[in-house]
Write a protein that holds these residues in place. Structure first.
Motif, PDB file in Angstrom:
ATOM      1  N   GLY A   1       0.832  -1.199   0.000  1.00  0.00           N
ATOM      2  CA  GLY A   1       0.000   0.000   0.000  1.00  0.00           C
ATOM      3  C   GLY A   1       0.863   1.244   0.000  1.00  0.00           C
ATOM      4  O   GLY A   1       2.093   1.168   0.137  1.00  0.00           O
ATOM      5  N   ASP A   2       0.230   2.390  -0.164  1.00  0.00           N
ATOM      6  CA  ASP A   2       0.965   3.657  -0.099  1.00  0.00           C
ATOM      7  C   ASP A   2       1.547   3.830   1.304  1.00  0.00           C
ATOM      8  O   ASP A   2       0.882   3.534   2.306  1.00  0.00           O
ATOM      9  CB  ASP A   2       0.023   4.828  -0.398  1.00  0.00           C
ATOM     10  N   GLY A   3       2.791   4.310   1.361  1.00  0.00           N
ATOM     11  CA  GLY A   3       3.406   4.495   2.672  1.00  0.00           C
ATOM     12  C   GLY A   3       4.778   5.113   2.576  1.00  0.00           C
ATOM     13  O   GLY A   3       5.161   5.672   1.542  1.00  0.00           O
ATOM     14  N   VAL A   4       5.526   4.994   3.687  1.00  0.00           N
ATOM     15  CA  VAL A   4       6.877   5.554   3.801  1.00  0.00           C
ATOM     16  C   VAL A   4       7.816   4.455   4.269  1.00  0.00           C
ATOM     17  O   VAL A   4       7.437   3.620   5.105  1.00  0.00           O
ATOM     18  CB  VAL A   4       6.905   6.737   4.794  1.00  0.00           C
ATOM     19  N   VAL A   5       9.044   4.430   3.721  1.00  0.00           N
ATOM     20  CA  VAL A   5      10.044   3.435   4.123  1.00  0.00           C
ATOM     21  C   VAL A   5      10.540   3.803   5.526  1.00  0.00           C
ATOM     22  O   VAL A   5      11.290   4.765   5.707  1.00  0.00           O
ATOM     23  CB  VAL A   5      11.220   3.384   3.129  1.00  0.00           C
ATOM     24  N   ALA A   6      10.099   3.024   6.537  1.00  0.00           N
ATOM     25  CA  ALA A   6      10.489   3.286   7.923  1.00  0.00           C
ATOM     26  C   ALA A   6      11.832   2.640   8.260  1.00  0.00           C
ATOM     27  O   ALA A   6      12.576   3.139   9.116  1.00  0.00           O
ATOM     28  CB  ALA A   6       9.403   2.779   8.869  1.00  0.00           C
ATOM     29  N   PHE A   7      12.123   1.492   7.612  1.00  0.00           N
ATOM     30  CA  PHE A   7      13.396   0.801   7.880  1.00  0.00           C
ATOM     31  C   PHE A   7      13.755  -0.048   6.664  1.00  0.00           C
ATOM     32  O   PHE A   7      12.873  -0.658   6.030  1.00  0.00           O
ATOM     33  CB  PHE A   7      13.268  -0.092   9.118  1.00  0.00           C
TER      34      PHE A   7
ATOM     35  N   LEU B   1       7.467  -0.809   6.008  1.00  0.00           N
ATOM     36  CA  LEU B   1       6.754   0.369   5.507  1.00  0.00           C
ATOM     37  C   LEU B   1       5.745   0.824   6.541  1.00  0.00           C
ATOM     38  O   LEU B   1       5.066   0.009   7.182  1.00  0.00           O
ATOM     39  CB  LEU B   1       6.019   0.043   4.203  1.00  0.00           C
ATOM     40  N   SER B   2       5.641   2.145   6.703  1.00  0.00           N
ATOM     41  CA  SER B   2       4.658   2.750   7.593  1.00  0.00           C
ATOM     42  C   SER B   2       3.538   3.336   6.737  1.00  0.00           C
ATOM     43  O   SER B   2       3.799   4.088   5.788  1.00  0.00           O
ATOM     44  CB  SER B   2       5.312   3.844   8.428  1.00  0.00           C
ATOM     45  N   HIS B   3       2.285   2.979   7.074  1.00  0.00           N
ATOM     46  CA  HIS B   3       1.118   3.411   6.293  1.00  0.00           C
ATOM     47  C   HIS B   3       0.190   4.252   7.170  1.00  0.00           C
ATOM     48  O   HIS B   3       0.306   4.244   8.409  1.00  0.00           O
ATOM     49  CB  HIS B   3       0.366   2.186   5.766  1.00  0.00           C
ATOM     50  N   PRO B   4      -0.767   4.945   6.567  1.00  0.00           N
ATOM     51  CA  PRO B   4      -1.724   5.728   7.371  1.00  0.00           C
ATOM     52  C   PRO B   4      -2.558   4.845   8.296  1.00  0.00           C
ATOM     53  O   PRO B   4      -2.651   3.629   8.105  1.00  0.00           O
ATOM     54  CB  PRO B   4      -2.599   6.398   6.304  1.00  0.00           C
ATOM     55  N   ASN B   5      -3.159   5.459   9.298  1.00  0.00           N
ATOM     56  CA  ASN B   5      -4.081   4.801  10.235  1.00  0.00           C
ATOM     57  C   ASN B   5      -3.417   3.709  11.069  1.00  0.00           C
ATOM     58  O   ASN B   5      -4.052   2.710  11.436  1.00  0.00           O
ATOM     59  CB  ASN B   5      -5.287   4.229   9.493  1.00  0.00           C
TER      60      ASN B   5
END
Length: 439
Positions: free
Chosen positions: A312-318, A331-335
């Motif tokens: 899903g859409d997100g940000v690379v956390a690690f 990956l960190s995603h919304p909610n």
């Protein structure tokens, strides 16, 4: 009367004639006796066969004659073993391919099952090489007047629609195997309808489906599958339908024929194709630790190098090395949602920690780093830090269709639903053929 003198003269001439005639007769007789007697016996004919050695022409090699070969990469192949099996004895070419930065994929990404095609002469000199990097790209190396050159090229693929029907006997994968439908399409069907059907518990023998999907061909050979364009699934007597629709920007989603959105904010599977090799479990026997241990994700068996997508859409956390996970991306995603991708062979060159990614972006490649007995993806789905089974969790759907696209969508929906109707008729005729008339 004659006188005596005349008579005597005539007598003398006559005597000479007699003498000459006698001499001639004697000569002829001697000549006849001297000639060989003719054979009076029949001749006997014999056939005599003798071996005759003829000089052979001296052999000549036409070094301009060339040959094409196709070979599949094997599990433990290196570039040297592969070329040796293909009878390449060209030290100059081998050295070039080993040292050229542009040929890096040949030395580090030889994937089992991928195809190598070469052209060589009778002396084993390499003239041309093609390596299948993936479904869309090939690596090409060729000999020119100035030496070897190498480049990466995109394949020119022709898109076609494929129409298939299948009947469930036990599992979705079993049905698609029987019908010759690729695993990638089975995964998409499960993704598209997962909000309506639990494909691990709800399937019943006799359930059936009809699907239209894209396939891409190069020279009549299917290189990859694309999107499912339409699907109708009958589960336990209930019919579910989905239509693919994309806007001008390239984004797409799935809708009911009436336009209700079925697209989810997360993919059910982050792999292009897979089968579950180990399910989510509170107590699973760990093959390496040899003890019962909770398995808080799913393992998806796939060949090394299979591309892993962001769910899903997100940000690379690690991204990096982490204990038994080996190479892992988080990956960190919304909610409050996060997803974990473990045992990767390597990371995508396109991402770094902190980067934003979209659903479907490639983030890494399947491997067996960390504690793994074979190549697979370990995938976890967490909500506010709590592990959930990614195969069973209800995935939220995305926003409804923009009203500006409804007219175009309905036109496409009518066309695809008409094809599905024809496909159903064909499947029914195949299942219940007309009785044969007898005379």
């Amino acid at each position: 009367m004659f006188s005596k003198r005349k008579f005597s003269r005539h007598k003398t001439k006559f005597q000479w004639l007699i003498a000459i005639s006698a001499v001639l007769a004697i000569v002829l007789c001697m000549a006849f006796n001297a000639a060989p007697q003719a054979e009076t016996q029949l001749l006997t004919l014999k056939t005599i066969t003798e071996e005759v050695s003829l000089p052979l022409p001296s052999p000549t090699l036409d070094t301009n004659e060339s040959f094409w070969q196709l070979e599949q990469v094997r599990q433990d192949d290196t570039l040297q073993t592969l070329l040796r099996r293909m009878n390449i004895r060209d030290d100059e070419a081998i050295k070039f391919l080993l040292l050229s930065p542009d040929a890096h994929a040949l030395n580090t990404q030889l994937l089992p099952g991928h195809i190598v095609e070469i052209k060589s002469n009778i002396l084993g000199k390499l003239l041309y090489l093609e390596y299948e990097l993936d479904e869309e790209n090939i690596l090409v190396a060729g000999l020119t007047n100035t030496g070897y050159v190498i480049a990466t090229k995109k394949l020119l693929l022709e898109s076609q629609q494929v129409l298939k029907s299948a009947v469930i006997r036990d599992t979705l994968f079993g049905a698609t195997d029987d019908a010759g439908i690729p695993d990638q399409i089975a995964i998409q069907i499960a993704d598209i309808l997962s909000s309506e059907i639990d494909f691990y518990q709800d399937l019943r023998p006799g359930d059936r489906f009809h699907v239209i999907y894209e396939a891409f061909y190069n020279a009549s050979e299917m290189m990859k599958t694309g999107n499912v364009l339409a699907v109708e699934f009958v589960n336990n007597g209930q019919t579910y339908q989905a239509i693919h629709y994309g806007d001008a920007s390239g984004k797409y989603a799935y809708y009911t024929p009436e336009g209700k959105s079925l697209h989810k904010t997360f993919l059910r599977s982050p792999l292009e194709y897979t089968r579950i090799s180990s399910s989510f479990s509170a107590g699973r026997y760990h093959p390496i630790l040899q003890r019962i241990r909770a398995h808080q994700g799913v393992d998806m068996a796939a060949p090394t190098g299979t591309r892993v997508k962001a769910a899903g859409d997100g940000v690379v956390a690690f991204m990096g090395r982490k204990g038994g996970y080996g190479n892992v991306v988080v990956l960190s995603h919304p909610n409050g949602v996060s997803t974990v991708y473990g045992h990767l062979s390597r990371f995508s060159d396109a991402i770094r920690k902190g980067d934003a990614v979209n659903q479907g972006d490639i983030i890494g490649y399947v491997g067996m780093t960390g504690m793994a007995t074979g190549p697979h993806l370990h995938y976890e789905f967490l909500v506010n830090g709590s592990h959930r089974d990614p195969m069973k969790i209800t995935l939220p759907t995305s926003a409804p269709m923009d009203g500006n696209f409804k007219t175009a969508f309905h036109a496409q929906s009518i066309q695809l639903m008409a094809k599905l109707a024809l496909l159903k008729q064909r499947a029914q005729l195949a299942a219940y053929p007309s009785p044969q008339l007898t005379h």
